[in-house]
Design a protein around this motif. Sequence first.
Motif, PDB file in Angstrom:
ATOM      1  N   THR A  18       0.832  -1.218   0.000  1.00  9.87           N
ATOM      2  CA  THR A  18       0.000   0.000   0.000  1.00  9.87           C
ATOM      3  C   THR A  18       0.861   1.260   0.000  1.00  9.87           C
ATOM      4  OG1 THR A  18      -0.252  -0.101   2.400  1.00  9.87           O
ATOM      5  CG2 THR A  18      -1.998  -1.091   1.090  1.00  9.87           C
ATOM      6  N   VAL A  19       1.998   1.224   0.680  1.00  8.63           N
ATOM      7  CA  VAL A  19       2.908   2.371   0.685  1.00  8.63           C
ATOM      8  C   VAL A  19       3.445   2.613  -0.724  1.00  8.63           C
ATOM      9  CG1 VAL A  19       5.120   3.227   1.553  1.00  8.63           C
ATOM     10  CG2 VAL A  19       3.576   2.015   3.085  1.00  8.63           C
ATOM     11  N   LEU A  20       3.884   1.552  -1.382  1.00  3.93           N
ATOM     12  CA  LEU A  20       4.407   1.671  -2.739  1.00  3.93           C
ATOM     13  C   LEU A  20       3.332   2.154  -3.704  1.00  3.93           C
ATOM     14  CD1 LEU A  20       6.508  -1.611  -2.783  1.00  3.93           C
ATOM     15  CD2 LEU A  20       7.415   0.729  -2.746  1.00  3.93           C
ATOM     16  N   GLN A  21       2.114   1.658  -3.544  1.00  2.03           N
ATOM     17  CA  GLN A  21       1.023   2.095  -4.413  1.00  2.03           C
ATOM     18  C   GLN A  21       0.714   3.570  -4.180  1.00  2.03           C
ATOM     19  OE1 GLN A  21      -0.388   0.111  -6.896  1.00  2.03           O
ATOM     20  NE2 GLN A  21      -1.168   2.100  -7.561  1.00  2.03           N
ATOM     21  N   SER A  22       0.753   4.005  -2.927  1.00 13.36           N
ATOM     22  CA  SER A  22       0.525   5.421  -2.621  1.00 13.36           C
ATOM     23  C   SER A  22       1.595   6.299  -3.254  1.00 13.36           C
ATOM     24  CB  SER A  22       0.483   5.653  -1.111  1.00 13.36           C
ATOM     25  OG  SER A  22      -0.646   5.034  -0.558  1.00 13.36           O
ATOM     26  N   LEU A  23       2.855   5.874  -3.195  1.00 12.99           N
ATOM     27  CA  LEU A  23       3.934   6.630  -3.836  1.00 12.99           C
ATOM     28  C   LEU A  23       3.737   6.685  -5.347  1.00 12.99           C
ATOM     29  CD1 LEU A  23       7.048   5.364  -1.852  1.00 12.99           C
ATOM     30  CD2 LEU A  23       6.137   7.693  -1.867  1.00 12.99           C
ATOM     31  N   TYR A  24       3.320   5.565  -5.927  1.00 13.91           N
ATOM     32  CA  TYR A  24       3.049   5.509  -7.361  1.00 13.91           C
ATOM     33  C   TYR A  24       1.932   6.479  -7.734  1.00 13.91           C
ATOM     34  CZ  TYR A  24       1.642   3.606 -11.893  1.00 13.91           C
ATOM     35  OH  TYR A  24       1.321   3.460 -13.211  1.00 13.91           O
ATOM     36  N   ASP A  25       0.837   6.418  -6.999  1.00 17.79           N
ATOM     37  CA  ASP A  25      -0.309   7.284  -7.282  1.00 17.79           C
ATOM     38  C   ASP A  25       0.056   8.751  -7.133  1.00 17.79           C
ATOM     39  OD1 ASP A  25      -1.787   4.970  -7.707  1.00 17.79           O
ATOM     40  OD2 ASP A  25      -2.739   5.020  -5.725  1.00 17.79           O
ATOM     41  N   TRP A  26       0.790   9.080  -6.074  1.00 17.22           N
ATOM     42  CA  TRP A  26       1.194  10.462  -5.862  1.00 17.22           C
ATOM     43  C   TRP A  26       2.108  10.939  -6.990  1.00 17.22           C
ATOM     44  CZ3 TRP A  26       5.619  13.301  -5.446  1.00 17.22           C
ATOM     45  CH2 TRP A  26       5.459  14.608  -5.012  1.00 17.22           C
ATOM     46  N   GLY A  27       3.082  10.101  -7.373  1.00 16.36           N
ATOM     47  CA  GLY A  27       4.000  10.459  -8.451  1.00 16.36           C
ATOM     48  C   GLY A  27       3.287  10.670  -9.768  1.00 16.36           C
ATOM     49  N   ARG A  28       2.320   9.826 -10.048  1.00 11.46           N
ATOM     50  CA  ARG A  28       1.549   9.962 -11.294  1.00 11.46           C
ATOM     51  C   ARG A  28       0.753  11.264 -11.293  1.00 11.46           C
ATOM     52  NH1 ARG A  28       0.511   5.482 -14.184  1.00 11.46           N
ATOM     53  NH2 ARG A  28      -0.022   6.188 -16.209  1.00 11.46           N
ATOM     54  N   ALA A  29       0.076  11.567 -10.182  1.00  7.56           N
ATOM     55  CA  ALA A  29      -0.709  12.806 -10.080  1.00  7.56           C
ATOM     56  C   ALA A  29       0.199  14.030 -10.163  1.00  7.56           C
ATOM     57  CB  ALA A  29      -1.513  12.815  -8.782  1.00  7.56           C
ATOM     58  N   PHE A  30       1.331  13.971  -9.482  1.00  7.68           N
ATOM     59  CA  PHE A  30       2.263  15.094  -9.513  1.00  7.68           C
ATOM     60  C   PHE A  30       2.798  15.321 -10.917  1.00  7.68           C
ATOM     61  CE2 PHE A  30       6.493  16.970  -9.161  1.00  7.68           C
ATOM     62  CZ  PHE A  30       6.175  18.129  -8.460  1.00  7.68           C
ATOM     63  N   ALA A  31       3.085  14.236 -11.646  1.00  7.25           N
ATOM     64  CA  ALA A  31       3.585  14.357 -13.011  1.00  7.25           C
ATOM     65  C   ALA A  31       2.597  15.111 -13.890  1.00  7.25           C
ATOM     66  CB  ALA A  31       3.870  12.965 -13.583  1.00  7.25           C
ATOM     67  N   VAL A  32       1.315  14.824 -13.724  1.00  7.39           N
ATOM     68  CA  VAL A  32       0.289  15.514 -14.507  1.00  7.39           C
ATOM     69  C   VAL A  32       0.256  16.999 -14.127  1.00  7.39           C
ATOM     70  CG1 VAL A  32      -2.201  15.704 -14.908  1.00  7.39           C
ATOM     71  CG2 VAL A  32      -1.105  13.452 -14.881  1.00  7.39           C
ATOM     72  N   GLU A  33       0.224  17.279 -12.829  1.00  6.23           N
ATOM     73  CA  GLU A  33       0.164  18.672 -12.358  1.00  6.23           C
ATOM     74  C   GLU A  33       1.388  19.480 -12.771  1.00  6.23           C
ATOM     75  OE1 GLU A  33      -0.337  18.615  -8.126  1.00  6.23           O
ATOM     76  OE2 GLU A  33      -2.098  17.327  -8.256  1.00  6.23           O
ATOM     77  N   ALA A  34       2.560  18.866 -12.706  1.00 10.76           N
ATOM     78  CA  ALA A  34       3.813  19.583 -12.974  1.00 10.76           C
ATOM     79  C   ALA A  34       4.278  19.409 -14.417  1.00 10.76           C
ATOM     80  CB  ALA A  34       4.900  19.089 -12.008  1.00 10.76           C
ATOM     81  N   ASP A  35       3.469  18.752 -15.235  1.00 11.19           N
ATOM     82  CA  ASP A  35       3.799  18.500 -16.649  1.00 11.19           C
ATOM     83  C   ASP A  35       5.153  17.798 -16.793  1.00 11.19           C
ATOM     84  OD1 ASP A  35       3.174  18.487 -19.349  1.00 11.19           O
ATOM     85  OD2 ASP A  35       4.231  20.383 -19.703  1.00 11.19           O
ATOM     86  N   VAL A  36       5.323  16.731 -16.007  1.00 13.99           N
ATOM     87  CA  VAL A  36       6.533  15.920 -16.050  1.00 13.99           C
ATOM     88  C   VAL A  36       6.229  14.650 -16.837  1.00 13.99           C
ATOM     89  CG1 VAL A  36       8.176  14.604 -14.651  1.00 13.99           C
ATOM     90  CG2 VAL A  36       7.313  16.807 -13.820  1.00 13.99           C
ATOM     91  N   LYS A  37       7.110  14.293 -17.762  1.00 14.88           N
ATOM     92  CA  LYS A  37       6.904  13.097 -18.565  1.00 14.88           C
ATOM     93  C   LYS A  37       7.338  11.862 -17.809  1.00 14.88           C
ATOM     94  CE  LYS A  37       7.355  15.536 -22.882  1.00 14.88           C
ATOM     95  NZ  LYS A  37       8.154  15.813 -24.027  1.00 14.88           N
TER      96      LYS A  37
END
Length: 110
Positions: free
Chosen positions: A88-107
């Motif tokens: 669950t910790v790893l999934q949370s990090l994955y989800d956060w990273g994916r959302a942040f990438a969209v917000e910050a326009d990171v590929k």
Amino acid sequence: MTDLSRTFGCPVELALEVLGGKWKTVLLARLKQGPLRYGELRRQVVGLSDKMLTQRLRELEEIGLVCRSAVAGHEHYALTERGESLRTVLQSLYDWGRAFAVEADVKLAP
């Protein structure tokens, strides 16, 4: 190597000591998907040298998050029960990273 013999100021400090470093969490996240052979891990984790991959896998084995076993004549790495507790910790990090990438326009690689 991870030094767990000292006293930690809080549980977050301990967690970061155990999981610290870019490659450990990346390897755990890959193994969360299922057991992988050494070569598969090497191909999936771009930029990680053989030496560092071997070193990080050994460290993860030493602290009981990853185990090595032979499957159909090939050596595989997989999460242990302790490693599975990070799912669950790893999934949370994955989800956060994916959302942040969209917000910050990171590929992100596919």
